[in-house]
Scaffold this motif. Structure first.
Motif, PDB file in Angstrom:
ATOM      1  N   ALA A   1       0.840  -1.198   0.000  1.00 21.50           N
ATOM      2  CA  ALA A   1       0.000   0.000   0.000  1.00 21.50           C
ATOM      3  C   ALA A   1       0.872   1.244   0.000  1.00 21.50           C
ATOM      4  O   ALA A   1       1.947   1.269   0.600  1.00 21.50           O
ATOM      5  N   VAL A   2       0.367   2.261  -0.682  1.00 21.27           N
ATOM      6  CA  VAL A   2       0.976   3.590  -0.643  1.00 21.27           C
ATOM      7  C   VAL A   2      -0.011   4.478   0.100  1.00 21.27           C
ATOM      8  O   VAL A   2      -1.166   4.634  -0.313  1.00 21.27           O
ATOM      9  N   PHE A   3       0.457   5.033   1.213  1.00 26.51           N
ATOM     10  CA  PHE A   3      -0.365   5.819   2.137  1.00 26.51           C
ATOM     11  C   PHE A   3       0.103   7.270   2.067  1.00 26.51           C
ATOM     12  O   PHE A   3       1.292   7.542   2.234  1.00 26.51           O
ATOM     13  N   ASN A   4      -0.811   8.189   1.789  1.00 28.23           N
ATOM     14  CA  ASN A   4      -0.487   9.608   1.675  1.00 28.23           C
ATOM     15  C   ASN A   4      -1.232  10.399   2.744  1.00 28.23           C
ATOM     16  O   ASN A   4      -2.396  10.098   3.035  1.00 28.23           O
ATOM     17  N   TYR A   5      -0.550  11.405   3.296  1.00 30.54           N
ATOM     18  CA  TYR A   5      -1.252  12.248   4.257  1.00 30.54           C
ATOM     19  C   TYR A   5      -0.682  13.657   4.298  1.00 30.54           C
ATOM     20  O   TYR A   5       0.499  13.883   4.109  1.00 30.54           O
ATOM     21  N   LYS A   6      -1.611  14.574   4.519  1.00 24.61           N
ATOM     22  CA  LYS A   6      -1.280  15.978   4.722  1.00 24.61           C
ATOM     23  C   LYS A   6      -1.275  16.226   6.223  1.00 24.61           C
ATOM     24  O   LYS A   6      -2.074  15.644   6.948  1.00 24.61           O
ATOM     25  N   VAL A   7      -0.394  17.115   6.690  1.00 23.23           N
ATOM     26  CA  VAL A   7      -0.380  17.518   8.098  1.00 23.23           C
ATOM     27  C   VAL A   7      -0.416  19.039   8.187  1.00 23.23           C
ATOM     28  O   VAL A   7       0.027  19.733   7.275  1.00 23.23           O
ATOM     29  N   ASP A   8      -0.940  19.534   9.294  1.00 18.79           N
ATOM     30  CA  ASP A   8      -1.074  20.984   9.449  1.00 18.79           C
ATOM     31  C   ASP A   8      -0.076  21.584  10.433  1.00 18.79           C
ATOM     32  O   ASP A   8      -0.220  22.736  10.835  1.00 18.79           O
ATOM     33  N   ASN A   9       0.925  20.796  10.835  1.00 17.18           N
ATOM     34  CA  ASN A   9       1.918  21.302  11.770  1.00 17.18           C
ATOM     35  C   ASN A   9       3.214  20.521  11.551  1.00 17.18           C
ATOM     36  O   ASN A   9       3.191  19.377  11.110  1.00 17.18           O
ATOM     37  N   TRP A  10       4.322  21.147  11.875  1.00 15.75           N
ATOM     38  CA  TRP A  10       5.623  20.513  11.694  1.00 15.75           C
ATOM     39  C   TRP A  10       5.843  19.424  12.722  1.00 15.75           C
ATOM     40  O   TRP A  10       5.412  19.531  13.874  1.00 15.75           O
ATOM     41  N   TYR A  11       6.541  18.385  12.334  1.00 14.91           N
ATOM     42  CA  TYR A  11       6.916  17.306  13.238  1.00 14.91           C
ATOM     43  C   TYR A  11       7.890  17.843  14.281  1.00 14.91           C
ATOM     44  O   TYR A  11       8.791  18.621  13.978  1.00 14.91           O
ATOM     45  N   ASN A  12       7.710  17.407  15.534  1.00 15.89           N
ATOM     46  CA  ASN A  12       8.595  17.778  16.626  1.00 15.89           C
ATOM     47  C   ASN A  12       8.844  16.526  17.462  1.00 15.89           C
ATOM     48  O   ASN A  12       7.932  16.033  18.127  1.00 15.89           O
ATOM     49  N   LYS A  13      10.063  16.020  17.408  1.00 13.73           N
ATOM     50  CA  LYS A  13      10.398  14.757  18.080  1.00 13.73           C
ATOM     51  C   LYS A  13      10.045  14.770  19.569  1.00 13.73           C
ATOM     52  O   LYS A  13       9.531  13.784  20.106  1.00 13.73           O
ATOM     53  N   ALA A  14      10.279  15.887  20.244  1.00 12.60           N
ATOM     54  CA  ALA A  14      10.014  15.973  21.683  1.00 12.60           C
ATOM     55  C   ALA A  14       8.518  15.874  22.001  1.00 12.60           C
ATOM     56  O   ALA A  14       8.143  15.574  23.135  1.00 12.60           O
ATOM     57  N   SER A  15       7.665  16.114  21.015  1.00 10.48           N
ATOM     58  CA  SER A  15       6.210  16.097  21.226  1.00 10.48           C
ATOM     59  C   SER A  15       5.546  14.820  20.739  1.00 10.48           C
ATOM     60  O   SER A  15       4.332  14.694  20.814  1.00 10.48           O
ATOM     61  N   GLU A  16       6.357  13.883  20.202  1.00 14.94           N
ATOM     62  CA  GLU A  16       5.742  12.662  19.675  1.00 14.94           C
ATOM     63  C   GLU A  16       5.358  11.731  20.815  1.00 14.94           C
ATOM     64  O   GLU A  16       5.995  11.690  21.864  1.00 14.94           O
ATOM     65  N   GLY A  17       4.282  11.016  20.593  1.00 19.02           N
ATOM     66  CA  GLY A  17       3.811  10.050  21.566  1.00 19.02           C
ATOM     67  C   GLY A  17       3.062   8.937  20.865  1.00 19.02           C
ATOM     68  O   GLY A  17       2.902   8.952  19.643  1.00 19.02           O
ATOM     69  N   GLY A  18       2.605   7.982  21.646  1.00 22.12           N
ATOM     70  CA  GLY A  18       1.866   6.884  21.054  1.00 22.12           C
ATOM     71  C   GLY A  18       1.202   6.026  22.097  1.00 22.12           C
ATOM     72  O   GLY A  18       1.412   6.193  23.297  1.00 22.12           O
TER      73      GLY A  18
END
Length: 181
Positions: free
Chosen positions: A128-145
């Motif tokens: 699969a090829v998965f595409n996505y738009k985001v409205d904010n820049w990635y920030n490693k310190a703010s990533e979670g899961g």
């Protein structure tokens, strides 16, 4: 394009108008003016991303928190995935509820995942090829899961556990209980 409300507040499935004839088809995958009108607010996407994955690859559940939270508009341009969104907004009426939507190159559906949600998907087709738009820049310190098999969420990922391919990083994500204690 049509926006279909889900059980999650502010999260929409989008179905484009597809115009087909003997040559193939045409669709408008994104129109800012129409998109903003359909979901009832302005979203300024700043980056497009794409991933390629094989059957059984499970990516998620991921989120960015605080001022770096991201809204996403996701779609599949080749293959088929089960896409999952989880509302993590503690003040939301749909807090800790989730939806699962099949996105594929055939159905051409998209999912709008607002800020404050965890998101993930599993590949159901050979690739699969998965595409996505985001409205904010990635920030490693703010990533979670959240761990994909969290018992509180009880997400049905459709495929048997033995068929899953999960990154080492995603295998050790916290549970909902650990996240909100």
């Amino acid at each position: 394009m049509e926006a279909i409300e889900t059980i999650l507040k502010d999260c929409y499935v989008l179905e484009p108008n597809v115009f087909g004839d003997e040559r193939g088809y045409f669709l408008e995958s994104y129109n800012k003016k129409q998109f903003d009108a359909l979901i009832g607010k302005e979203v300024n996407f700043i980056q497009d991303n794409e991933s390629f994955s094989s059957q059984g690859v499970l990516r998620g559940l991921h989120f960015q928190s605080g001022e770096h939270a991201q809204a996403k508009l996701v779609r599949v341009t080749q293959g088929k995935v089960l896409d999952v969104a989880v509302d993590l907004r503690t003040n939301s009426p749909s807090f800790l509820k989730h939806i699962s939507v099949e996105l594929s190159s055939e159905n051409k559906k998209q999912l709008f995942v607002p800020r404050g949600f965890a998101h993930g998907f599993i590949v159901l087709s050979e690739t699969a090829v998965f595409n996505y738009k985001v409205d904010n820049w990635y920030n490693k310190a703010s990533e979670g899961g959240i761990i994909y098999n969290d018992k509180t969420l009880n997400i049905d990922w459709v495929l048997d556990k033995e068929l899953l391919t999960i990154s080492e990083k995603d295998k050790v994500l916290p549970t909902v209980k650990e996240l909100f204690e």
